[in-house]
Write a protein that holds these residues in place. Structure first.
Motif, PDB file in Angstrom:
ATOM      1  N   GLY A 180      49.951  -5.588  56.294  1.00  0.00           N
ATOM      2  CA  GLY A 180      49.608  -5.325  55.053  1.00  0.00           C
ATOM      3  C   GLY A 180      51.073  -5.608  54.658  1.00  0.00           C
ATOM      4  N   PRO A 181      51.189  -4.570  52.807  1.00  0.00           N
ATOM      5  CA  PRO A 181      52.070  -5.138  52.529  1.00  0.00           C
ATOM      6  C   PRO A 181      53.662  -4.806  52.977  1.00  0.00           C
ATOM      7  N   ASP A 182      53.342  -3.912  53.254  1.00  0.00           N
ATOM      8  CA  ASP A 182      54.591  -2.732  54.251  1.00  0.00           C
ATOM      9  C   ASP A 182      55.265  -3.177  55.285  1.00  0.00           C
ATOM     10  N   ALA A 183      54.965  -4.003  55.600  1.00  0.00           N
ATOM     11  CA  ALA A 183      55.136  -4.739  57.094  1.00  0.00           C
ATOM     12  C   ALA A 183      56.779  -5.722  57.318  1.00  0.00           C
ATOM     13  N   LEU A 184      57.654  -5.274  58.069  1.00  0.00           N
ATOM     14  CA  LEU A 184      59.071  -5.506  58.246  1.00  0.00           C
ATOM     15  C   LEU A 184      58.697  -7.130  59.106  1.00  0.00           C
ATOM     16  N   ILE A 185      59.598  -7.693  58.005  1.00  0.00           N
ATOM     17  CA  ILE A 185      59.224  -9.132  58.629  1.00  0.00           C
ATOM     18  C   ILE A 185      61.009  -9.240  59.256  1.00  0.00           C
ATOM     19  N   VAL A 186      61.253  -9.572  61.190  1.00  0.00           N
ATOM     20  CA  VAL A 186      62.049  -9.321  61.752  1.00  0.00           C
ATOM     21  C   VAL A 186      62.949 -10.892  61.829  1.00  0.00           C
ATOM     22  N   SER A 187      62.036 -11.392  62.104  1.00  0.00           N
ATOM     23  CA  SER A 187      62.663 -13.376  61.449  1.00  0.00           C
ATOM     24  C   SER A 187      62.201 -13.927  60.922  1.00  0.00           C
ATOM     25  N   ASN A 188      62.592 -15.379  60.798  1.00  0.00           N
ATOM     26  CA  ASN A 188      61.809 -16.206  59.610  1.00  0.00           C
ATOM     27  C   ASN A 188      62.327 -17.562  60.212  1.00  0.00           C
ATOM     28  N   ARG A 189      60.970 -18.365  60.771  1.00  0.00           N
ATOM     29  CA  ARG A 189      62.152 -19.668  61.095  1.00  0.00           C
ATOM     30  C   ARG A 189      61.628 -20.805  60.932  1.00  0.00           C
ATOM     31  N   ARG A 190      61.938 -22.121  60.995  1.00  0.00           N
ATOM     32  CA  ARG A 190      60.753 -23.223  60.664  1.00  0.00           C
ATOM     33  C   ARG A 190      60.806 -23.195  62.642  1.00  0.00           C
ATOM     34  N   VAL A 191      59.905 -24.287  63.031  1.00  0.00           N
ATOM     35  CA  VAL A 191      59.131 -24.461  63.762  1.00  0.00           C
ATOM     36  C   VAL A 191      58.352 -26.099  63.541  1.00  0.00           C
ATOM     37  N   ASN A 192      58.634 -26.430  64.928  1.00  0.00           N
ATOM     38  CA  ASN A 192      57.649 -28.068  64.879  1.00  0.00           C
ATOM     39  C   ASN A 192      56.593 -27.547  64.527  1.00  0.00           C
ATOM     40  N   GLY A 193      56.083 -28.372  63.299  1.00  0.00           N
ATOM     41  CA  GLY A 193      54.752 -27.887  62.568  1.00  0.00           C
ATOM     42  C   GLY A 193      54.235 -27.000  61.721  1.00  0.00           C
ATOM     43  N   GLY A 194      55.398 -26.342  61.676  1.00  0.00           N
ATOM     44  CA  GLY A 194      55.390 -25.173  60.014  1.00  0.00           C
ATOM     45  C   GLY A 194      56.153 -24.564  60.642  1.00  0.00           C
ATOM     46  N   VAL A 195      56.037 -23.215  60.134  1.00  0.00           N
ATOM     47  CA  VAL A 195      57.187 -21.622  60.103  1.00  0.00           C
ATOM     48  C   VAL A 195      56.255 -20.261  61.309  1.00  0.00           C
ATOM     49  N   GLU A 196      57.430 -19.852  61.862  1.00  0.00           N
ATOM     50  CA  GLU A 196      57.409 -18.969  62.684  1.00  0.00           C
ATOM     51  C   GLU A 196      57.706 -17.622  61.927  1.00  0.00           C
ATOM     52  N   ILE A 197      57.227 -16.800  62.322  1.00  0.00           N
ATOM     53  CA  ILE A 197      57.476 -14.902  61.048  1.00  0.00           C
ATOM     54  C   ILE A 197      56.927 -14.033  61.960  1.00  0.00           C
ATOM     55  N   LEU A 198      58.784 -13.541  62.610  1.00  0.00           N
ATOM     56  CA  LEU A 198      58.269 -12.823  63.989  1.00  0.00           C
ATOM     57  C   LEU A 198      57.780 -11.197  62.740  1.00  0.00           C
ATOM     58  N   ALA A 199      56.659 -10.594  63.110  1.00  0.00           N
ATOM     59  CA  ALA A 199      56.823  -8.965  61.573  1.00  0.00           C
ATOM     60  C   ALA A 199      55.853  -8.037  62.489  1.00  0.00           C
ATOM     61  N   THR A 200      56.849  -6.927  62.303  1.00  0.00           N
ATOM     62  CA  THR A 200      56.081  -5.855  62.523  1.00  0.00           C
ATOM     63  C   THR A 200      56.034  -4.718  61.329  1.00  0.00           C
ATOM     64  N   ASP A 201      55.068  -3.343  61.762  1.00  0.00           N
ATOM     65  CA  ASP A 201      54.267  -2.782  60.939  1.00  0.00           C
ATOM     66  C   ASP A 201      55.801  -1.687  60.876  1.00  0.00           C
ATOM     67  N   ALA A 202      56.117  -1.284  59.875  1.00  0.00           N
ATOM     68  CA  ALA A 202      57.356  -0.188  59.537  1.00  0.00           C
ATOM     69  C   ALA A 202      56.852   1.140  60.486  1.00  0.00           C
ATOM     70  N   THR A 203      56.132   1.563  60.954  1.00  0.00           N
ATOM     71  CA  THR A 203      55.907   2.613  60.556  1.00  0.00           C
ATOM     72  C   THR A 203      56.032   2.665  62.363  1.00  0.00           C
ATOM     73  N   SER A 204      55.707   1.238  63.105  1.00  0.00           N
ATOM     74  CA  SER A 204      56.013   1.462  64.452  1.00  0.00           C
ATOM     75  C   SER A 204      56.955   1.843  65.125  1.00  0.00           C
ATOM     76  N   VAL A 205      58.320   1.121  64.095  1.00  0.00           N
ATOM     77  CA  VAL A 205      59.391   1.285  64.286  1.00  0.00           C
ATOM     78  C   VAL A 205      60.072   2.171  64.743  1.00  0.00           C
ATOM     79  N   PRO A 206      60.498   2.304  66.227  1.00  0.00           N
ATOM     80  CA  PRO A 206      61.232   4.138  66.737  1.00  0.00           C
ATOM     81  C   PRO A 206      62.517   3.961  66.070  1.00  0.00           C
ATOM     82  N   GLU A 207      62.980   5.102  65.900  1.00  0.00           N
ATOM     83  CA  GLU A 207      64.778   5.545  65.350  1.00  0.00           C
ATOM     84  C   GLU A 207      65.606   4.769  66.282  1.00  0.00           C
ATOM     85  N   SER A 208      65.591   4.741  67.346  1.00  0.00           N
ATOM     86  CA  SER A 208      66.607   4.459  68.247  1.00  0.00           C
ATOM     87  C   SER A 208      66.437   2.852  67.830  1.00  0.00           C
TER      88      SER A 208
END
Length: 783
Positions: free
Chosen positions: A23-51
């Motif tokens: 969805g549009p409210d996804a939280l981007i954890v990291s964005n880096r270029r790897v062999n052959g393209g771009v790798e993005i680590l992301a999570t749903d913002a609602t699933s991130v615990p406060e801790s």
């Protein structure tokens, strides 16, 4: 936290995948270029615990101002720009490391296949660092068999090996063996010297040793030198080494034995400086003891790779005969990029030194011995306990199941034309396909040929053909079967005059396996799946000879039984002289000798007594033969010893197998077939009833020929020669898989599901290709 990994050829493509999945409210954890393209680590913002947010905001290593009563706060100066940037860099590194751990932990929890592979490969000696880097890229859709084959291919691709022995043995070579004490450098050098003498002669080989520390070390090498009539010189310092090297002719080979040095000894650098001052470029090979622990090998490789000398040219793996597992040395060679030159398998000089390909080394490393007990690696129970200790496995699995429960039914409803299909039915069918080797390999071909960004490399068809043979060989090893069936069949490609000959591999029970080899005859030339191309078009007999030789070499140590149609007395004599077993279907009018009289199979058919094959379902585990269900026919066989006279020589003897196919309900003879069988002396004999069943399998090649044009129609068009080679292999494999989909009793549930997807009550032979494609597309969508 439920971290997901997305990969795209561009940032736009990767972000599009993130928006679709989270969805549009996804939280981007990291964005880096790897062999052959771009790798993005992301999570749903609602699933991130406060801790997790608090932990990310404050690095765990940062001390709090007042951690205990009475603790004196140390006054520190205000941070400068460099300190600030360093702190930011450290924080970023800590966050990326933590997120990477979360992604890996999440993948292990949701993928039982990855867990099993991790545990199995760890038990074989591979490091967690290598397994983690490799298994992160494991496709989610693969079953256990396909995942193991994927791992095998990955290891073969990344394992560096010497291209060929000729690439090493060049005139003027100066080669030095380095490594710790007791790894077998002197014995290995003697084996190398014997190979050099055999290639170049003793007058062009010189042995040097810098080992003046061990008692009797140079005497041992001198004994080897005297036996080979090769001079041996002792070197004390760099001046003496330089003088000896410069005094050697440029075309002579220099082999240098060095004193064994612990990887923690300061003399490692001094030895490297000694070899660097030799006055000629010295290739250094690191000797790795296969019986050492992986951490020890890692420390050895790191120490010698960073000793300040010339870069290591590669390695030799020693003491393989003493090692329980080979994963550690192969892992070290991959991570330090040390091409493996040779493998030492014992103390005998010069016999126990082998040059092995990447495929052979990986096969040896993955070979699990029955007596092997993984005392020093975690079991499945240990891993399960570790995974459960993460605390979020249950919740993450529930969320994943909920997401799939929302998406998959819609996909299945859109794909089905004959009624509802449940997610469990689709999963079960996909698992069945993974367990059938023919279908699993067909899926790999289908996915590769429909990947627009992946173009076949030069030689990829050759590698795939060898991999298909290894997969079939491994299948037979698992079933404890010593002989594979190879059915050679010729087909004319639709829309052209080109003729292609395919080699179909089967188990002795009729299980379809793979198609590792083909030959093609066009109007312009002749070619095969190895990339060999020639203007000279061999005769059918010559082509079959070549196919048998290629397949026998690939299959070793498993024996093959080649099954084909036709031949002539001249060809039968040639094939009888080859180290191969074969079964040739012949016409009923073939001229033969039996009991000192000339006869034919048709004549013997009236004289011999036929016996029923009562256990046909156990011998051939198939649904039907020749489009007739197996329970509607019975097979009867007879056999006789016949001779083929030859001028000025003793006659050749063969087994003549006669087969009658009888309809059960009225006893009508539907077909009579004849074949000559040749099984080498000293090899396991084959029962006449089994040979008769194999004759029926050869007739099934015509059914596969009918499927080939439909398969070619659904495969994408290609432009290059390499793509065409891969496409033909894929067509052969998919035609075999479509036949297996119809014939294997294990595929009944898949047939029912594919029929429902096609809107049919049952599958007919002409619909098997469409059904296979439906299942492959569904399997890809589920992944």
């Amino acid at each position: 936290m439920n971290i997901s990994r997305f990969f795209g050829s561009t940032s736009r493509e990767a972000m599009r995948q993130v928006r679709i999945a989270l969805g549009p409210d996804a939280l981007i954890v990291s964005n880096r270029r790897v062999n052959g393209g771009v790798e993005i680590l992301a999570t749903d913002a609602t699933s991130v615990p406060e801790s997790a947010i608090r932990d990310a905001a404050v690095p765990p290593a940062a001390p709090m101002p007042n951690q205990a009563a009475g603790m004196r706060q140390e006054m520190t100066p205000p941070p400068g720009p460099d300190n600030v940037m360093g702190a930011i860099g450290a924080l970023r590194g800590a966050l990326e490391g933590r997120m990477d751990d979360l992604v890996w932990s999440h993948q292990m929890r949701r993928s039982p296949v990855a867990v099993n592979l991790f545990q199995s490969l760890l038990a074989q000696g591979f490091s967690t660092a290598l397994l983690r880097a490799m298994l992160k890229r494991l496709p989610d859709s693969l079953g256990a068999r396909a995942a193991l084959q994927w791992v095998r291919t990955e290891l073969e691709t990344h394992l560096p090996v010497l291209r060929s022995e000729d690439a090493l043995w060049q005139p003027g070579l100066a080669l030095a063996l380095v490594g710790p004490t007791g790894v077998g450098k002197t014995t290995t050098l003697a084996k190398l010297a014997a190979r050099a003498v055999r290639r170049f002669g003793p007058e062009r080989v010189v042995l040097l040793t810098t080992d003046t520390y061990r008692i009797g070390a140079h005497e041992q090498l001198k004994i080897y030198g005297d036996l080979m009539r090769v001079p041996v010189h002792i070197v004390q310092d760099v001046q003496q080494l330089r003088s000896l090297v410069l005094g050697v002719r440029p075309d002579q080979l220099i082999l240098i034995d060095n004193v064994g040095i612990s990887q923690r000894d300061r003399y490692v650098r001094e030895q490297a400086a000694l070899l660097a001052g030799a006055g000629r470029r010295v290739q250094r090979l690191l000797v790795l003891n296969a019986a050492s622990q992986g951490d020890t090998l890692d420390e050895v490789a790191r120490s010698y790779a960073q000793d300040g000398g010339t870069p290591l040219s590669g390695c030799i793996i020693s003491k393989v005969d003493e090692a329980i597992k080979l994963g550690a040395p192969l892992d070290t060679a991959i991570r330090f990029k040390l091409p493996i030159h040779y493998v030492s398998t014992g103390q005998k000089v010069p016999e126990d030194l082998r040059f092995m390909s990447a495929a052979e080394l990986v096969d040896a490393a993955l070979d699990v011995r029955e007596s092997q007990r993984p005392l020093y690696s975690p079991t499945q129970g240990d891993l399960a306990a570790l995974l459960e200790s993460g605390g979020q496995s249950v919740q993450e699995q529930e969320r994943e199941q909920e997401r799939r429960a929302r998406v998959l039914p819609r996909l299945l409803a859109a794909a089905s034309a004959g009624g509802p299909v449940s997610v469990e039915q689709a999963r079960h069918a996909a698992a069945v396909l993974d367990e059938r080797l023919a279908c699993a390999e067909a899926y790999d071909f289908w996915r590769d040929l429909h990947a627009p960004a992946d173009q076949p490399d030069v030689g990829q068809a050759v590698q795939r053909g060898e991999a298909l043979m290894r997969a079939a060989r491994q299948e037979m090893t698992d079933l404890d079967v010593q002989r594979l069936l190879v059915i050679h069949a010729e087909h004319v490609l639709a829309g052209s005059q080109d003729q292609v000959s395919l080699a179909y591999l089967f188990s002795p029970y009729g299980q379809a396996l793979s198609v590792p080899y083909y030959q093609r005859v066009s109007a312009a030339d002749w070619s095969d799946s190895r990339g060999v191309r020639t203007l000279h078009k061999p005769s059918s007999g010559q082509a079959l000879n070549q196919a048998m030789e290629v397949l026998n070499a690939q299959a070793a140590p498993v024996s093959l039984l080649h099954i084909f149609e036709g031949g002539s007395p001249t060809l039968w004599r040639q094939w009888a002289a080859m180290p191969a077993d074969w079964l040739a279907l012949v016409p009923g009018a073939t001229s033969l000798w039996h009991k000192d009289g000339k006869t034919t199979p048709n004549a013997l058919c009236k004289q011999l007594t036929f016996h029923a094959i009562s256990d046909l379902p156990a011998r051939l585990r198939l649904e039907s033969l020749g489009r007739v269900r197996l329970n509607e026919i019975s097979l009867w066989q007879a056999h006789a010893r016949v001779q083929l006279p030859q001028r000025n020589a003793a006659p050749l003897s063969f087994d003549l197998i006669l087969l009658r196919i009888v309809r059960r309900h009225d006893g009508k003879v539907l077909k009579t077939r004849f074949a000559l069988a040749h099984v080498r002396e000293g090899f396991e004999p084959i029962a006449p009833a089994s040979l008769a069943c194999y004759m029926m399998l050869r007739a099934e090649a015509q059914e596969m020929a009918r499927l080939l044009p439909s398969v070619l129609d659904v495969l994408p068009d290609v432009e290059s020669v390499d793509q065409e080679q891969l496409r033909l292999l894929a067509a052969g494999q998919m035609s075999l898989a479509a036949w297996d989909l119809l014939q294997a009793p294990e595929n009944r549930s898949v047939r029912q599901l594919s029929g429902r997807l096609l809107g049919k009550s049952g599958l007919k032979p002409g619909q098997s290709v469409d059904a296979l494609v439906k299942m492959l597309v569904l399997k890809e969508a589920m992944s």
